[in-house]
Every structure is written in structure tokens, then in C-alpha cells.
Enzyme design. Structure first.
Site, short mmCIF file in Angstrom:
data_model
loop_
_atom_site.label_atom_id
_atom_site.label_comp_id
_atom_site.label_asym_id
_atom_site.label_seq_id
_atom_site.Cartn_x
_atom_site.Cartn_y
_atom_site.Cartn_z
CB THR A 167 -104.56 42.44 31.23
OG1 THR A 167 -103.86 43.59 30.82
CG2 THR A 167 -105.61 42.82 32.27
CG PHE A 169 -104.56 27.79 9.29
CD1 PHE A 169 -104.69 28.89 8.46
CD2 PHE A 169 -105.10 27.85 10.56
CE1 PHE A 169 -105.37 30.03 8.88
CE2 PHE A 169 -105.78 28.99 11.00
CZ PHE A 169 -105.91 30.07 10.16
#
Lengths: 471, 471
Positions: free
Chosen positions: B351, B189
Site C-alpha cells: 500500500t 541477526f
């Protein structure tokens, strides 16, 4: 009394530059040292945030700049906004910091109210929100919602996955992992992860060397300016671009499940499009059973003088999903159709399912915008500024070209004659006390906070005038 | 005086259940209302975080549960930890909240120190860190670093992109967007976005209906327990799994640029592997010029009694990248080779480039673990607990099977005879006052905080004993 007079009484009245270069000697040394532990090659200057205030950012050398870039369009209400400081100091915020919840499994009792207070500011026609952590994350989660919806529609919402689907998806193969596409536009920017990177088309540096999904790229309108003088050309441009989109729907090698588009392409050059174009997209997506995703990451949260830029175009019916981040501080996507909630639990899920402290902040930001009528004031500032820029454009037609963003508050841009001139211009503006950003190859974009007022705009114009005279 | 005695003097001495079900009537109503604005189908119960303390979580009905799941393994130091509350209330934190920086462009003057204080706790052999926002984000950014490095090595680090590369990547085509793979393991996972989803292999629900990259899935060892009694079998299992990995390197249709592996597969069932297996992976990646990425999202930050679980295996040379999130609260990847910093600026960029408030919190968490010797105490608790669980396993061999995690603090798991029994068990534990989580199909995983002490372990054992008797 203006907002900044009231809430930032100590905001400087003008920029103040105390070094010969930006960064100055102190900043340069600090960046060198920073670079040992952080990739500092893109740092323009180090900021002293605790000294920054309102629309002014202070750097490591003590220079004070009028900030028209605002953390790549991300600071909504000015530095050290006292109303946000109250929220940051609240017991609720402290608890959200030290007890970060796995919101999907163990939601806090307070979360419903926070979520509802955010949803008050959702775009018209959007009833739900799913929280994310960044613009790229928001777009990719929106893609997941779109793909789940597409396949569930095909399979039947009540029908469980087949054994073949379950086995094949564990091998990354169809039918469990189908070939489906998201269509995006040339010059678009939607993020830099793998699926968001596959729909980003603004610059090679954002995409190079990454495996990508083979998704189609349509064309975004390239209008001629000023718009009023070029109506006929621009109308044909809309038609041309829409026909390309429709052609992809007819011919692409796999189903196009969604279209993602910015109301104004920002990173890609501040490219605007018309209501006709957006309605055309809506019509095509409806015709072909695809979802329309509006990426309001840069344009949203009041930046253009309206809470959500796409609302200006009265797209009917409203878009299926609207993504946000940046000024909202929190990220996510709004949506309306309950069928965009996956048909089974744990399909749209992750450990944190958002970040409660940021949702809290987002709601507070939106509330402040509404209560203090900041959309009205930023529009007034924008109208004032645009007119001054039009005058400058007449005066310096070779250096200030394709002025755009009229009537869209301070979400204004123009072009320089070349990339080199643009760099020279931005550097000269900075050393003259104004921090501005570029976009695309030759664009200059204004992205001040929502508390940028006429007095700030006048300072910007005065310095622009001075700098343009030296180019 | 134990940590909880000192820092959580008001921590309850035992669970207290006041309703007939969990959630109780108040919680059930609140979840129904929450579901109108948030997908609440996965909510076990609503938590009252401001009332929760140390190892105890309080729900909306006033039930007080011993928390052995801790927000999907994400709360490091207990609820409302006073040392973290100090950090949350600091002026630095308030500034980071209201002045969120675009760290890559306008780094704050304080950030270098924060970054350095985080790097003190980097795994052995790792010198740098790049910040991310979640485990999935961290893994995907690590993939980007690996792909950039792979192609730059091929192209030459100094060489600019070719015109053909630039044009083709804008079309999502090779050579600009090459076919490259990340190899992962069955039952792994690593997240639920598109690239991270392509390497996740634990359950169909995490992957279904998403387009994916056609990347190879090797096999993770399936050991027989107890380990001491099955050495021969388990050794052969390592060899078998390693040979599958090598076979993929020889035959896969495109280059495998990296291998990602968890030191203990957590979501996929708490599957352990040996030092021989991990060294084997290291050797193969070196032989074929691929990078080894260790995903410490769930195992890291002291969860197994060592700061980073993979350090236990003395992998030589150390892995190329180590990703983290969850208990660290911040996310990102550690790395050592400077060549994993892209050869050009703005290639690994976004950003915010992380979240300073979370990096601050991560550094504070690591510091607290070190200063208060929490690794020692959590190991002692784990040893004590494991022995008690071994006793219970003897008593209830049909219900408490494949006990694993010996010597790895409280990072302990066992299996139930069926998925149904597991659900019954987890529900009965909850109504008896203990919150625990499952993993894979029949696993039960213990994931308490790092301030889980013998007294808490004894309460867990007592309630386990009681519940096992009813199955």
C-alpha cells in the site's frame, strides 16, 4: 453545516480536468524522470498533495479529481484535514519525529496516554494492542502471538524452553521451530511478506516465486446477489465453506493454530459473508483450540459505517485478535486474552515496537470520527449512494453487476463484464474527474474518505451515469 | 567549536543522578501503569524525550544519563537535534504526515527529489533504492527481490508465468512457490518476522515456536583478539568459514539464491570479519549465481566512521543489495542491477511502498553528517576512546575482555566474564549516569550517536573506571 463545509471551505465544488489525458504531458514527463529512481510502473498519476483538499486530489498537471480511492483506502479524513494538521504541528509530534524511541526499552513518558487514547477505540471485547508498521507486519506479528500461545499452551506457560527446543530452533528445525499452520481463504489478501504472503490468495502476482509455508486454503463464500433474493443458496454456501474449514482442522498434516479472515474480502473482490459464517468460524476455532484473527486492515476505522466491520456480526465470544492499518495510519493488532502476551519478555519485540507518531495520529483520527459523528454521516452518504447505484444497475445491468455493500456506508463495489471493460471504465472515470480503484479481476470498489458526503456522492453518480452510457 | 557546543548549547556537562535506583520511584510507578496497556517488561526506564538533549537522555525521575545506546543504535544526531527539528516542522513534513501517499500508485510531485537526495548517500556501486519500514521489512523485501530475480533468470525475464506456476502458487506449492534458500551465519541477526527470523541465529528467544524456512546456517568467523597478535589463526578461521559456505552451495537440498551477512554482527556480539572473508563471500556468490545482501541496519549511516561499513572492505564487484534502517530512520535496500527490479509491475509492491516522511528524514540525516563532517569527528572520538579502553583493559583484564572495533569510530565492544557480571556492570553504569547496552551473552556494545565527542568519551571512561573498580 456539513463537515466539509466547515473544515474544507476551499474544497472544490466539482472535478476539473484540464488535460486530454491523465496523466497529462507534465505528469508523463515527471513519471519518466521518477522512474529513474523509483519503480514508477504502477503510478496512475503524480499527486500534488499540498494542493489537494478534502475529497479532491490534484495531479501534477493541475487536474482536480474527486477521489473515491483515497490512497488505496488509506486516507481517513480527507486531504490536508485541518484537525490532523494541528496534530502534525504539535510539539509532541515534532519530538516523536526527531526522537524516535525504541518503545520497548525506553518508552517515552507520554506514551501511556497515547496508547490509552488509541485503546478507547478498540473493537468491543478487545483490551490490549500491540503496535506494528503496516498491515502485513500487523498480521505477521499476530501470527507470532498465536504461535507463541499455541506452543506455550502445549508446553505449559511457566515452563522454560528445553535444551532440545533451543538447539533445534537455531537450526530452523522442530521441535523449536514446529510445523504449525494458519488457515486462510481463497481470494483473501493479508499482505505480501513471507508469512502474510502464504495466507494471501487473491492473485498469483502477489505470491509468485516466493518460498511459502504450506498452509491450508479454505473457501470464502461466493454469494449470489441481490442477497434478499438468494437466501437459500447463500445459506448453503455458508454451510459448504464452513465444512471445508472443519475438514482441514480434522485432516491437515500439522496443527492449525489460527484462522485469519477479512470481514469483507477487499483486494480479492469485495466478497461479503454472513454473521452465520463468521459465528461458524468462531465455533470451529473454539472447538479445535485455534485462534480467530480478523483482518480489519481495509474494513476497519469506520470504512463500513461502523468502527470495526466485524462488530456487525456479533461474533461470540469476540475474535481473539483484530489487525488494523491503512486508515488508522498506525498498524497493529488488538487482542483481549492476556495469554496472547508472550509468556517471556523479548519474544514479541523489535527495535521500535511501533511508531509513536503514527499511534498519535491513529488516536486523533478515531477521536475525530467519534466527536464529529462521521460514522453517521458516512452511513447516510452510503445509503443515498447505494440507492442511486441500484437505479444505475437497473439501467445498465450488463455493466454494473453484483452491486454489493448495502448498509455498509460507502464500502460499495460492483462488477464489470470483463477485465478489459473494467480498465476502460476506470480510465474513462479518471478522465471524467473521478479516481476509483479496481479489485480482483472485474471488480470496482468505492473507497472514499469518511468525509465523503451526499454532494460528493451525487457528483460521482452523475459522472458514472455519463461514463456508463459510453461503454 | 564542536558540533554539540554549537547545536546543543544547553547539553548538560555531566550526568546527574537524583534517585537511588533507575528507574526511581516515579518511573517504577509509571512503568507499572504503562504495563496495563503495553508490554513493559523490557523497559529499562521511561524517558522524557522533550527534556533530553544531544547525548543526554532524561528519565521520568529527572535523572540525566549520558546515552551510549541511543535507542538501540538508532538515534543518529542526538536528542532534539535542531537541524532535524527544522525538517520536522517543515510544510513538506506536515503534508507527508496528514496526506500519507500510496507511493507506488499516486506518488507525490515532491517525492522524486526526496528519493534523489537519499540516493546521494547510497553505498558506492548502488544506484537504486526500494523503501521499507523497518530492518526486518527491508531484509524480507530484499529476499523477495533476490527470489524474483533468481526465478526470472531461470524462466527468462520476458516470459510470462505458466498456468501451472499460477495455479500452484495459489496453493503455496511448487513450481509457483519454489524451494529456494537464503544462507545466513551463526550469531547473525536480521529481524524477527518469518523469513527474517529464519536467517536470524543470535538467540533462541528470537526464533522459538515460529514455523521457519529450512535455510542453511554457515559459520561467521570467531577471531582471536587482539587481531594483530593472531593473524595466522584468524586467517585460517576465514578459510574454514568460507569453505563451509561453499559446501552448502554444493550440497544444500535446494538452490541458495542469496547470502545475507552483517559487516559486523551486532546483536550477535559485535563479531568482526576481514576483507578476505567478505571478498570470499562475494566470489562464492558469483561462482554459484547467488546474490550477496549486506545488512547494514546497525552498522550503516556512519556508525563505524564510514557511511557504510562494508565499503571499508572494497568488495569487488560491490554487493548486490545493501539493507538499512535504524539510524537512517527510514528503511529499505539499495541495489545496482536493474534486473533486481522485478520483471513485472506489482511484484514488489504494497500500500504505502515506504514512508515519505522517513525518507525525508533519512536524506536530512545523511546531509547533516556530510555537511558537518560528522564522520571525521566520530572517528576522532572513537580513536581517543579506544585508546583509553585499551588502557582500562590492561588494568582490568578479567572484566574488560576482547576489546574490538579499533578504527571503527565508537562502534566498540568488549566482553564481561559472565552474563551475570555483564548485568551487574550495565546496572552499575546506569546508576552511575551512563546508559549502555549489551549484545550476545556477555558483550557490552557502545552505540552512541554520531555527535558523541571527546568530552563525552572522557566522561564515559571516567565512569567506566569507577564502576570497573567495584566489580
Amino acid at each position: 453545516m456539513s463537515y466539509t463545509d466547515k473544515f474544507f471551505p476551499e474544497e472544490p465544488s466539482a472535478p476539473k480536468i484540464v488535460t486530454d489525458s491523465i496523466p497529462g504531458p507534465k505528469g508523463q514527463n515527471a513519471i519518466k524522470s521518477l522512474n529513474e529512481v523509483f519503480d514508477a510502473r504502477c503510478v496512475y498519476f503524480l499527486a500534488d498533495y499540498r494542493k489537494s483538499i478534502g475529497n479532491y486530489i490534484v495531479d501534477a498537471d493541475g487536474n482536480t479529481l474527486l477521489d473515491c480511492y483515497a490512497q488505496i483506502a488509506s486516507i481517513p479524513l480527507g486531504y490536508n484535514n485541518p484537525e490532523l494538521i494541528k496534530v502534525a504541528k504539535s510539539d509532541e509530534m515534532v519530538s516523536a519525529i526527531v526522537n524516535r524511541a525504541a518503545l520497548g526499552n525506553f518508552t517515552g513518558v507520554e506514551f501511556e496516554n497515547i496508547q490509552r487514547s488509541l485503546l478507547k477505540y478498540a473493537p468491543k471485547g478487545q483490551k490490549y494492542v500491540w503496535n506494528a508498521l503496516s498491515g502485513a507486519d500487523a498480521n505477521e506479528l499476530a501470527f507470532k502471538a498465536v504461535f507463541f500461545n499455541y506452543q506455550s499452551t502445549k508446553r505449559g506457560f511457566e515452563k522454560p524452553f528445553s535444551a532440545e527446543e533451543e538447539q533445534s530452533c537455531m537450526e530452523n528445525q522442530a521441535p523449536g521451530n514446529p510445523e504449525l499452520a494458519i488457515l486462510s481463504f481463497g481470494r483473501a489478501f493479508h499482505g505480501r511478506l513471507f508469512a502474510s504472503g502464504s495466507v494471501t490468495r487473491s492473485k498469483p502476482v502477489h505470491k509468485m516465486d516466493m518460498p511459502s509455508f504450506k498452509w491450508p486454503k479454505a473457501e470464502f463464500p461466493s454469494y449470489k446477489y441481490p442477497l434478499e433474493a438468494n437466501e437459500e443458496f447463500n445459506k448453503k454456501e455458508d454451510e459448504r465453506c464452513l465444512s471445508i474449514v472443519e475438514e482441514y482442522f480434522k485432516t491437515w498434516h500439522c496443527p492449525i493454530a489460527g484462522v485469519i479472515v477479512e470481514p469483507i474480502q477487499s483486494e480479492g473482490g469485495d466478497n461479503h459473508a454472513s454473521a452465520v459464517f463468521f459465528q461458524g468460524l468462531r465455533d470451529i476455532t473454539l472447538k479445535y483450540g485455534a485462534k480467530l484473527i480478523i483482518d480489519e486492515v481495509q474494513t476497519g476505522c469506520g470504512a463500513t459505517g461502523i468502527m470495526w466491520e466485524h462488530e456487525r456480526y456479533n461474533i461470540t465470544p469476540p475474535p481473539d485478535l483484530v489487525t488494523f492499518s491503512k486508515k488508522m495510519q498506525s498498524a497493529g493488532y488488538f487482542f483481549n486474552d492476556q495469554k496472547l502476551i508472550p509468556n517471556m519478555p523479548y519474544r514479541q519485540f523489535n527495535t521500535w515496537c511501533g511508531d509513536e507518531k503514527l499511534v498519535m495520529l491513529a488516536a486523533a483520527i478515531c477521536k475525530e470520527i467519534q466527536e464529529k459523528n462521521l460514522l453517521t454521516s458516512i452511513k447516510e452518504t452510503g445509503d443515498f449512494l447505494y440507492q442511486k447505484l441500484e437505479d444505475l444497475q437497473k439501467q445498465y445491468p450488463d455493466f454494473l453487476k453484483n452491486l454489493r455493500g448495502k448498509g455498509k456506508a460507502c464500502f460499495i463495489a460492483f462488477d464489470m463484464p470483463s477485465s478489459e471493460k473494467r480498465t476502460e471504465f476506470l480510465n474513462k472515470m479518471r478522465i471524467s474527474g473521478v479516481n476509483i480503484g479496481g479489485c480482483a479481476e472485474v471488480g470496482v470498489r468505492l473507497r472514499p474518505t469518511l468525509v465523503f458526503e451526499k454532494k460528493h456522492a451525487q457528483i460521482l453518480v452523475d459522472i458514472l451515469q455519463k461514463v456508463l452510457a459510453t461503454l
